[in-house]
Design a protein around this motif. Structure first.
Motif, short mmCIF file in Angstrom:
data_model
loop_
_atom_site.label_atom_id
_atom_site.label_comp_id
_atom_site.label_asym_id
_atom_site.label_seq_id
_atom_site.Cartn_x
_atom_site.Cartn_y
_atom_site.Cartn_z
N PHE A 1 1.68 5.38 -6.21
CA PHE A 1 2.56 5.95 -7.23
C PHE A 1 2.16 5.49 -8.63
O PHE A 1 2.10 6.29 -9.57
CB PHE A 1 4.02 5.54 -6.97
N ILE A 2 1.89 4.20 -8.76
CA ILE A 2 1.50 3.69 -10.09
C ILE A 2 0.01 3.84 -10.32
O ILE A 2 -0.44 4.05 -11.44
CB ILE A 2 1.95 2.23 -10.30
N GLY A 3 -0.78 3.74 -9.23
CA GLY A 3 -2.23 3.85 -9.36
C GLY A 3 -2.66 5.19 -9.92
O GLY A 3 -3.57 5.28 -10.75
N ILE A 4 -2.00 6.26 -9.48
CA ILE A 4 -2.33 7.61 -9.96
C ILE A 4 -2.11 7.71 -11.46
O ILE A 4 -2.95 8.23 -12.20
CB ILE A 4 -1.51 8.67 -9.20
N PHE A 5 -0.98 7.18 -11.94
CA PHE A 5 -0.68 7.27 -13.37
C PHE A 5 -1.63 6.37 -14.17
O PHE A 5 -2.06 6.75 -15.27
CB PHE A 5 0.77 6.88 -13.63
N ILE A 6 -1.98 5.21 -13.62
CA ILE A 6 -2.92 4.32 -14.32
C ILE A 6 -4.27 5.00 -14.51
O ILE A 6 -4.84 5.00 -15.61
CB ILE A 6 -3.11 2.99 -13.53
N VAL A 7 -4.81 5.58 -13.44
CA VAL A 7 -6.12 6.22 -13.52
C VAL A 7 -6.09 7.42 -14.46
O VAL A 7 -6.97 7.60 -15.30
CB VAL A 7 -6.60 6.66 -12.11
N TRP A 8 -5.04 8.24 -14.32
CA TRP A 8 -4.95 9.44 -15.16
C TRP A 8 -4.89 9.09 -16.64
O TRP A 8 -5.58 9.69 -17.46
CB TRP A 8 -3.72 10.26 -14.74
N THR A 9 -4.08 8.10 -16.99
CA THR A 9 -3.90 7.80 -18.41
C THR A 9 -4.98 6.87 -18.96
O THR A 9 -5.63 7.20 -19.96
CB THR A 9 -2.51 7.17 -18.66
N SER A 10 -5.19 5.71 -18.31
CA SER A 10 -6.11 4.73 -18.91
C SER A 10 -7.56 5.15 -18.78
O SER A 10 -8.42 4.67 -19.53
CB SER A 10 -5.91 3.35 -18.28
N ALA B 1 -10.03 13.56 -11.95
CA ALA B 1 -9.72 14.15 -10.63
C ALA B 1 -10.44 13.44 -9.50
O ALA B 1 -9.84 13.12 -8.46
CB ALA B 1 -10.05 15.64 -10.64
N SER B 2 -11.75 13.18 -9.67
CA SER B 2 -12.50 12.56 -8.58
C SER B 2 -12.07 11.12 -8.34
O SER B 2 -12.12 10.63 -7.21
CB SER B 2 -14.01 12.61 -8.87
N SER B 3 -11.63 10.43 -9.40
CA SER B 3 -11.12 9.06 -9.23
C SER B 3 -9.73 9.06 -8.61
O SER B 3 -9.34 8.11 -7.92
CB SER B 3 -11.09 8.34 -10.58
N LEU B 4 -8.97 10.14 -8.88
CA LEU B 4 -7.61 10.22 -8.36
C LEU B 4 -7.57 10.58 -6.88
O LEU B 4 -6.59 10.28 -6.19
CB LEU B 4 -6.82 11.30 -9.13
N ILE B 5 -8.63 11.21 -6.37
CA ILE B 5 -8.56 11.78 -5.02
C ILE B 5 -8.31 10.72 -3.95
O ILE B 5 -7.57 10.95 -3.00
CB ILE B 5 -9.83 12.62 -4.71
N LEU B 6 -8.93 9.54 -4.10
CA LEU B 6 -8.71 8.47 -3.11
C LEU B 6 -7.25 8.03 -3.12
O LEU B 6 -6.65 7.81 -2.06
CB LEU B 6 -9.64 7.29 -3.42
N LEU B 7 -6.65 7.94 -4.31
CA LEU B 7 -5.24 7.56 -4.43
C LEU B 7 -4.33 8.65 -3.87
O LEU B 7 -3.31 8.36 -3.24
CB LEU B 7 -4.89 7.28 -5.89
N LEU B 8 -4.69 9.91 -4.09
CA LEU B 8 -3.89 11.01 -3.57
C LEU B 8 -3.94 11.06 -2.04
O LEU B 8 -2.94 11.36 -1.39
CB LEU B 8 -4.36 12.34 -4.16
N GLN C 1 0.81 -1.22 0.00
CA GLN C 1 0.00 0.00 0.00
C GLN C 1 0.84 1.27 0.00
O GLN C 1 0.39 2.32 -0.45
CB GLN C 1 -0.95 0.01 1.20
N GLN C 2 2.08 1.20 0.50
CA GLN C 2 2.95 2.37 0.46
C GLN C 2 3.28 2.78 -0.97
O GLN C 2 3.37 3.95 -1.30
CB GLN C 2 4.27 2.07 1.21
N VAL C 3 3.47 1.78 -1.83
CA VAL C 3 3.96 2.03 -3.19
C VAL C 3 2.84 2.14 -4.21
O VAL C 3 2.96 2.88 -5.20
CB VAL C 3 4.95 0.91 -3.59
#
Length: 530
Positions: A54-63, A238-245, A49-51
């Protein structure tokens, strides 16, 4: 590939396919973390969960975000040559972003790991970095299909990549643990599972669409395309990214603050791992809200364009009431049974008090997701995005103030404060720009009655269940039986009161995914009043 005939029937069929695939993907995303935690324990769960953010944000933003942005630009293209040019510019722009992000993660992995307080996370960060290299093709292909209303390949790719990812993560972790590898190695295997899953998604889409970049392209304004892609992708995701942020904020603050509070390294890791149990619970809890955002918002967009009739107002009200209703029921219901659910899923009741507070985030997120989606549908993206940033800042500040005093419970409270700020800000802004009556006063009154009814059945039942099941069954099986029976009883009482009150009309249930059965039950309960 022929262009799809864009009528409402085709559009809603495509939206339904995407909605069903999204439900499967979100369920898999939440559920796999439970057996994963059971395999690696709380410390191993902390490592992953620490790492992951980092990848989840990029996955959501791009895909997701970039795919929607590409789809929008392609739908507005006036010729085949222009659409080819848009795809090429999008691919090149995303490739530059992906390679840049890959280099940053590879080079600065030690810096990020040190900032999180755990230098051994470097190998996980570097393994996860490879996932960004497959994102350009994935985003452009998804966007191309969505622009033509051809949703089946996108749905197949979404489910295929997630299913393969989950299978590799769980099987690879099982082999790593069985072979006696370290928990950091198990976490690295999980990262590679995510990479392979995303690569499989590209392969699936490429098999459907083999001519994505062939043919001549006309010259268009590259800067305009890049600017539009960036703006739309960030605002949509943005709204999908907020939980990851929020998770990333925790990655940098929780463990470090626990160490500063005097906890030993292993103890702090386990405490953070227990706290992270809340993530899959919240993801499952917000499933209805995220499904609503996908399923009903296209209806709102369609009816908002109509000149005659009431337009989108009934659908906006329905979306809000459904999100509020099920978000509230899920948050309160889960909090009530959480000690039992905690043991059922994660073997122990450790941190149940913290997780009860954590689970209340379901309510705020259930409002945030559909409200943001509806505002985006109305062309209002700047203020919602700004509110999401404000909420993130509030979360970070609250973490700094509360974790030193309350440990991980402080982080759970900080998350609720941050999400509450966003939800209240969105509601206030929504009422200003879309003066629609979201719900009558009797809706909230009956919701309170339904909640009291749920409390009145669940609390006594759990006392009885403790006496009956825990004497006869093992602790974990007893917790499972207690949790499931309490959920069934609580949900039944809550829904019966809601249906009897008719705060949701029968025709409204029919508009919701899988709502036909509920509509029939409500008709039976209220037929004497007709």
């Amino acid at each position: 590939m022929a262009t799809t005939d864009w009528n409402m029937k085709t559009f809603m069929k495509g939206a339904s396919i995407l909605t069903i695939s999204a439900i499967i993907v979100k369920l898999l995303a939440a559920v796999y973390r439970i057996p994963f935690q059971n395999l690696v324990g709380d410390k191993g769960f902390y490592i992953y969960q620490q790492v992951y953010p980092f990848i989840g944000i990029f996955i959501v933003w791009t895909s997701y975000g970039f795919a929607v942005a590409v789809s929008k630009l392609l739908a507005g293209s006036t010729s085949l040559g222009e659409s080819k040019a848009v795809k090429r510019i999008a691919f090149m722009y995303l490739s530059v972003l992906s390679v840049s992000f890959f280099i940053v993660l590879m080079v600065f992995a030690p810096t990020f790991a040190h900032a999180m307080g755990d230098p051994e996370l470097v190998s996980l960060l570097r393994a996860g970095a490879y996932i960004v290299l497959v994102m350009p093709m994935l985003a452009v292909l998804k966007g191309a299909f969505q622009s033509e209303g051809y949703m089946t390949p996108v749905a197949v790719s979404n489910v295929g990549e997630q299913a393969l990812r989950v299978a590799i993560i769980l099987m690879g972790t099982w082999f790593a643990v069985r072979a006696g590898a370290s928990l950091y190695t198990a976490g690295e295997v999980a990262m590679w599972g995510a990479v392979i899953g995303q690569a499989a998604g590209v392969v699936i889409l490429a098999l459907y669409y083999r001519n994505a970049f062939k043919g001549p392209a006309v010259k268009i304004n590259t800067w305009r395309v890049v600017k539009e892609l960036t703006y739309v992708s960030l605002s949509v995701s943005a709204s999908s990214l907020i939980l990851l942020l929020f998770q990333m904020a925790d990655s940098f603050t929780v463990y470090n603050t626990l160490l500063a509070n005097g906890f030993a390294s292993d103890t702090a890791m386990e405490m953070k791992g227990v706290y992270d149990r809340g993530q899959p619970l919240v993801q499952m809890g917000i499933l209805i809200a995220s499904t609503l955002a996908l399923a009903i918002v296209p209806l709102i967009a369609h009816h908002a364009a109509k000149k005659e009739g009431r337009g989108a107002e009934p659908f906006i009200s329905l979306t809000f009431r459904t999100a509020f209703l099920f978000g509230w029921a899920a948050a309160v219901g889960l909090a009530l049974v959480l000690p039992y659910v905690n043991e059922m899923l994660f073997e122990t009741r450790d941190g149940s008090g913290t997780l009860m507070i954590f689970s209340l985030q379901i309510f705020w997120l259930s409002l945030i997701l559909p409200l943001t989606a509806m505002l985006q549908g109305a062309g209002k993206v700047k203020v919602p995005t700004l509110l999401l940033i404000v909420g993130l800042v509030v979360k970070i500040v609250a973490n700094q103030l509360l974790i030193p005093v309350l440990n991980v419970t402080g982080a759970a409270i900080a998350g609720n404060i941050g999400f509450a700020v966003i939800a209240c800000g969105l509601l206030f802004y929504f009422r200003r720009v879309l003066p629609v009556k979201l719900a009558p006063l009797r809706f909230y009154g009956w919701l309170l009655v339904s909640t009291i009814g749920m409390l009145a059945i669940i609390i006594p039942w759990l006392f009885v269940a403790d006496e009956v099941f825990f004497d006869q069954l093992s602790s974990r099986i007893g917790a499972t039986v207690s949790a499931l029976t309490a959920v069934i009883l609580g949900a039944a009482v809550f829904l019966l009161i809601v249906m009897k009150s008719r705060i949701m009309a029968e025709k409204e249930w029919y508009l919701l995914p899988f709502g036909k059965r509920l509509a029939r039950v409500q008709l039976m309960l209220t037929k004497h009043r007709r």
